[in-house]
Design a protein around this motif. Structure first.
Motif, short mmCIF file in Angstrom:
data_model
loop_
_atom_site.label_atom_id
_atom_site.label_comp_id
_atom_site.label_asym_id
_atom_site.label_seq_id
_atom_site.Cartn_x
_atom_site.Cartn_y
_atom_site.Cartn_z
N LEU A 40 49.26 38.63 35.90
CA LEU A 40 48.22 39.57 36.45
C LEU A 40 47.62 39.84 35.19
N SER A 42 47.63 42.70 33.94
CA SER A 42 47.46 44.33 34.36
C SER A 42 48.63 44.98 34.37
N GLU A 45 48.51 47.07 38.06
CA GLU A 45 48.71 46.12 39.04
C GLU A 45 50.02 45.54 39.00
N ASP A 48 52.44 48.16 40.60
CA ASP A 48 52.05 48.31 42.05
C ASP A 48 52.69 47.04 42.69
N VAL A 49 52.82 45.81 42.43
CA VAL A 49 53.34 44.62 43.13
C VAL A 49 54.76 44.83 43.01
N ALA A 80 51.86 39.03 43.48
CA ALA A 80 51.05 39.09 42.21
C ALA A 80 50.22 38.03 42.43
N VAL A 83 47.22 39.31 44.50
CA VAL A 83 46.48 40.54 43.96
C VAL A 83 45.54 39.76 42.91
N ALA A 87 41.85 40.07 42.54
CA ALA A 87 41.06 40.72 41.56
C ALA A 87 40.18 39.72 40.47
#
Length: 307
Positions: A40, A42, A45, A48-49, A80, A83, A87
């Protein structure tokens, strides 16, 4: 590139299944974060994953899972990738250039998070140019050492397809990454010289440090002032930096290590308001990545600093 092993020793078998699962998850958490962060780019993020992977594990019969490590890595990878695909649409509408989020690591690589040597800043920037599937295949196989059978399970593709994805990604990364490894001491010396020249407004000093084809990329995300497009050429980059220094004379620089490499944070009013990462080849600065979006400082240990 150093390959990071994806498997850990299994957690002790004592205790209820839920306790064993929690112990194993906590042991594996840094590696799961590394997988998600590599895919990611990030910090928020990725965190969160990893949390979502834990929630899914809680809803699963642990006794039915034969390989808990494999299950967690696969689940984290799939989450991921989902996401990242979502994203990509948001990043296309991002104001100005998009840079990854840095992670502050220890000055001594031996003391750093396991992702430091494999997820360098230069690597993360290059990974942004890959498709989501290519990026995931490359990170899982080349960085974390999963077999293509395991990568195929994580991505829902055949091992042969994943091999092709990783091969394309590897070729792209090798073409775009700096060709020469920079000794950490030499890198730090260039960073220090850059800091001094920038803060003092020394145009000639900056020109002596910058490669003729240097590129500066500034990421403000529309939240703070930043260049909307990359600035190319040593003269334009140097004049931009001197201009910024003149406008913000109250700012200071503080050395920091991000993703295993020396870098700088800019500090104004005791608050960190920027991160500067330099790409260096043959002793010359080829890239200046100036991260100013305050929402991307989650990977720093502190966001306030002494002037």
């Amino acid at each position: 590139m150093n390959r990071t092993e994806a498997h850990h020793t299994e957690a002790p078998a004592e205790g209820p299944p839920a306790n064993r699962a929690l112990a194993h998850f906590e042991e594996l958490r840094p590696r799961l974060f590394g997988v998600a962060y590599g895919i990611l780019g990030s910090v928020a993020e990725a965190e969160d994953v990893v949390q979502d992977a834990w929630i899914r594990l809680q809803r699963t019969d642990v006794d039915e899972i034969e390989d808990l490590t494999g299950w967690l890595v696969t689940t984290t990878s799939r989450l991921a990738l989902d996401v990242l695909r979502a994203a990509r649409t948001r990043r296309e509408a991002y104001v100005g250039p998009w840079l990854p989020e840095p992670v502050e690591t220890a000055p001594d690589p031996a003391d750093s998070v396991s992702l430091a040597d494999s997820m360098s800043w230069a690597m993360l920037v290059v990974l942004e140019t890959l498709s989501p599937a290519e990026r995931a295949a490359f990170v899982l196989h080349d960085v974390f050492g999963l077999s293509f059978d395991e990568v195929g399970t994580a991505l829902g593709r055949t091992p042969a397809a994943c091999r092709k994805l990783a091969s394309r990604a590897r070729e792209h990364v090798e073409q775009r990454q700096p060709r020469f490894d920079v000794d950490p001491k030499a890198h730090r010396a260039v960073v220090e010289a850059f800091s001094e020249a920038t803060r003092s407004g020394d145009l000639d000093g900056l020109l002596g440090l910058l490669d003729p084809d240097a590129v500066l990329t500034s990421d403000g995300g529309g939240l703070v002032r930043a260049a909307r497009n990359p600035i190319r050429g040593a003269d334009k980059v140097a004049r931009f930096l001197v201009g910024v220094s003149g406008k913000y004379a109250d700012r200071s620089h503080r050395p920091i290590t991000i993703n295993g490499s020396p870098a700088l944070v800019t500090v104004g009013g005791g608050i960190v308001d920027g991160v500067i990462a330099l790409g260096i080849e043959d002793g010359r600065i080829t890239t200046v990545d100036y991260l100013r979006n305050p929402q991307k400082f989650a990977g720093l240990r502190i966001t306030r600093a002494e002037q």
